[in-house]
Design a protein around this motif. Structure first.
Motif, PDB file in Angstrom:
ATOM      1  N   LEU A 174     -23.608  36.740  32.414  1.00 21.95           N
ATOM      2  CA  LEU A 174     -22.741  36.902  33.578  1.00 21.95           C
ATOM      3  C   LEU A 174     -22.514  35.608  34.341  1.00 21.95           C
ATOM      4  CD1 LEU A 174     -24.027  40.353  34.870  1.00 21.95           C
ATOM      5  CD2 LEU A 174     -22.055  39.870  33.401  1.00 21.95           C
ATOM      6  N   ASP A 175     -23.538  34.782  34.479  1.00 24.94           N
ATOM      7  CA  ASP A 175     -23.368  33.507  35.188  1.00 24.94           C
ATOM      8  C   ASP A 175     -22.356  32.617  34.469  1.00 24.94           C
ATOM      9  OD1 ASP A 175     -25.103  34.067  37.301  1.00 24.94           O
ATOM     10  OD2 ASP A 175     -26.841  33.304  36.206  1.00 24.94           O
ATOM     11  N   GLU A 176     -22.479  32.543  33.151  1.00 22.92           N
ATOM     12  CA  GLU A 176     -21.545  31.735  32.372  1.00 22.92           C
ATOM     13  C   GLU A 176     -20.130  32.306  32.461  1.00 22.92           C
ATOM     14  OE1 GLU A 176     -20.644  30.347  27.766  1.00 22.92           O
ATOM     15  OE2 GLU A 176     -22.488  31.427  28.205  1.00 22.92           O
ATOM     16  N   ALA A 177     -20.004  33.616  32.343  1.00 25.69           N
ATOM     17  CA  ALA A 177     -18.694  34.262  32.442  1.00 25.69           C
ATOM     18  C   ALA A 177     -18.075  33.976  33.810  1.00 25.69           C
ATOM     19  CB  ALA A 177     -18.828  35.761  32.223  1.00 25.69           C
ATOM     20  N   ASP A 178     -18.876  34.091  34.852  1.00 31.68           N
ATOM     21  CA  ASP A 178     -18.385  33.840  36.209  1.00 31.68           C
ATOM     22  C   ASP A 178     -17.871  32.414  36.355  1.00 31.68           C
ATOM     23  OD1 ASP A 178     -17.937  34.503  38.990  1.00 31.68           O
ATOM     24  OD2 ASP A 178     -19.740  33.350  39.442  1.00 31.68           O
ATOM     25  N   ARG A 179     -18.609  31.449  35.809  1.00 32.39           N
ATOM     26  CA  ARG A 179     -18.171  30.046  35.873  1.00 32.39           C
ATOM     27  C   ARG A 179     -16.845  29.854  35.131  1.00 32.39           C
ATOM     28  NH1 ARG A 179     -23.629  29.154  35.276  1.00 32.39           N
ATOM     29  NH2 ARG A 179     -23.477  28.884  33.023  1.00 32.39           N
ATOM     30  N   LEU A 180     -16.712  30.495  33.978  1.00 33.89           N
ATOM     31  CA  LEU A 180     -15.475  30.367  33.208  1.00 33.89           C
ATOM     32  C   LEU A 180     -14.299  31.050  33.908  1.00 33.89           C
ATOM     33  CD1 LEU A 180     -16.983  30.918  29.658  1.00 33.89           C
ATOM     34  CD2 LEU A 180     -16.020  28.776  30.543  1.00 33.89           C
ATOM     35  N   TYR A 181     -14.530  32.234  34.464  1.00 32.56           N
ATOM     36  CA  TYR A 181     -13.465  32.898  35.228  1.00 32.56           C
ATOM     37  C   TYR A 181     -13.042  32.023  36.408  1.00 32.56           C
ATOM     38  CZ  TYR A 181     -14.624  37.323  32.824  1.00 32.56           C
ATOM     39  OH  TYR A 181     -14.849  38.316  31.892  1.00 32.56           O
ATOM     40  N   ALA A 182     -14.016  31.434  37.095  1.00 34.26           N
ATOM     41  CA  ALA A 182     -13.711  30.577  38.254  1.00 34.26           C
ATOM     42  C   ALA A 182     -12.901  29.359  37.826  1.00 34.26           C
ATOM     43  CB  ALA A 182     -15.008  30.148  38.943  1.00 34.26           C
ATOM     44  N   ARG A 183     -13.261  28.786  36.697  1.00 33.66           N
ATOM     45  CA  ARG A 183     -12.525  27.623  36.191  1.00 33.66           C
ATOM     46  C   ARG A 183     -11.079  27.996  35.864  1.00 33.66           C
ATOM     47  NH1 ARG A 183     -14.762  24.975  30.927  1.00 33.66           N
ATOM     48  NH2 ARG A 183     -12.734  24.297  30.230  1.00 33.66           N
ATOM     49  N   LEU A 184     -10.897  29.140  35.243  1.00 35.20           N
ATOM     50  CA  LEU A 184      -9.552  29.606  34.936  1.00 35.20           C
ATOM     51  C   LEU A 184      -8.765  29.872  36.212  1.00 35.20           C
ATOM     52  CD1 LEU A 184      -7.336  30.611  33.056  1.00 35.20           C
ATOM     53  CD2 LEU A 184      -8.517  32.807  32.945  1.00 35.20           C
TER      54      LEU A 184
END
Length: 64
Positions: free
Chosen positions: A17-27
């Protein structure tokens, strides 16, 4: 689906989830009105117990 969104979704499905959150934020930094990214980041936030942020994000997704 953008490659970054695919990567975020894969991380999310794998429970990272932390990695997914970082990627969503970057997008979302590049595409702030991407309804899919807003929606899925809201779900990730909810799953991490960040309910206020999840509500804010889902509201933005619905407004798109």
């Amino acid at each position: 689906m953008t490659t970054l969104l695919q990567q975020a979704a894969s991380a999310h499905q794998a429970g990272h989830l932390d990695e997914a959150d970082r990627l969503y934020a970057r997008l979302l930094a590049a595409e702030p009105h991407n309804a899919q990214a807003l929606h899925w980041r809201a779900i990730a936030c909810h799953q991490m117990g960040r309910h206020d942020e999840a509500l804010r994000l889902i509201g933005r997704a619905l407004a798109v």
